[in-house]
Motif scaffolding. Structure first.
Motif: not given
Length: 262
Positions: A48-50, A242
């Motif tokens: 997960d990239r936020h 995100e």
């Protein structure tokens, strides 16, 4: 990065409009029919990239009303520490003998009406003595649970019913879509867009404070006879916020009763 995507409304005669139940039935059939209906729980895992932060996200979803979200962030050194219902534990990266090191993130859970959150420091807040801020977070987290449940199963949790009405048709980058307006407990509301040709869910639109959020469902692939989205992106006011890339699904896992406890 900006991702400006506009859905234009298309007017249709009232007699030509399907019902929300008809659109949902078509979508559920396209996603797996009876096999989708048999899904009662899911374990989901992936990166997960936020913004600039990279992490591993694990979701444990039980449609009877239980939800656990575990976020483990990347670090420059050390070993993996995972925050779970029993606290931080050390070990290697799941499914890998090496790779980037991780540091403990947060774990947050609902078990019916019972809510708790554990931060990286090990501090825990629960609903035995809710303060106004944590009560608001519990409501927010319940909405997150409902949106994830709808995104992956087109069903809401049993203890958080969501009803849909037909909201019209819209032009999307891939063609026409049917819009369904969903209303749930409290002030929960979403607009769900279903592609008219493929009958696949495309996106959920909702408000978060003063922001307009688009939750996009992408890259459907079969898992156990059910088509699940493997990439989910959140776009806030036209900017990518995100992205969650699912690498592993487990359908109908038998969760331990203590998994959602604290």
């Amino acid at each position: 990065m900006r991702a400006v995507l506009v859905f234009a409304a298309v007017a249709l005669p009232a007699f030509a409009q399907p019902t929300a139940q008809e659109v949902l039935a078509g979508a559920r059939a396209a996603l797996g029919g009876s096999k989708l209906e048999a899904v009662q729980s899911l374990a989901i895992w992936g990166p997960d990239r936020h913004a600039t932060q990279s992490a591993m996200l694990e979701l444990s979803i039980d449609l009877s009303g239980k939800f656990l979200k575990e976020l483990t962030t990347y670090s420059n050194g050390g070993e993996v520490q995972r925050v779970g219902s029993e606290g931080s534990t050390a070990g290697g990266m799941p499914g890998d003998d090496g790779g980037p090191a991780l540091v403990a993130g947060t774990a947050e859970s609902l078990n019916g009406d019972h809510y708790w959150i554990r931060t990286a420091s090990g501090q825990s807040k629960n609903d035995d003595a809710l303060q106004p801020a944590s009560a608001a977070r519990k409501r927010t987290f319940t909405d997150i649970f409902a949106r994830f449940s709808l995104a992956f199963t087109l069903s809401a949790p049993a203890n958080f019913p969501v009803s849909f009405v037909y909201g019209g048709r819209a032009e999307t980058p891939s063609g026409l879509a049917d819009a369904l307006d969903g209303i749930g407990p409290g002030d929960f509301s979403v607009r769900l867009f279903i592609d008219q040709k493929t009958h696949m869910p495309l996106m959920m639109n909702y408000r978060d404070g003063g922001r307009d959020i688009q939750l996009w469902l992408k890259e459907y692939k079969p898992e156990g006879g059910v088509l699940f989205p493997h990439v989910i992106t959140w776009v806030a006011d036209g900017s990518l916020m995100e992205e969650f890339q699912v690498q592993r699904f487990k359908i109908n896992p038998k969760f331990r009763p203590e998994k959602f406890g604290r």
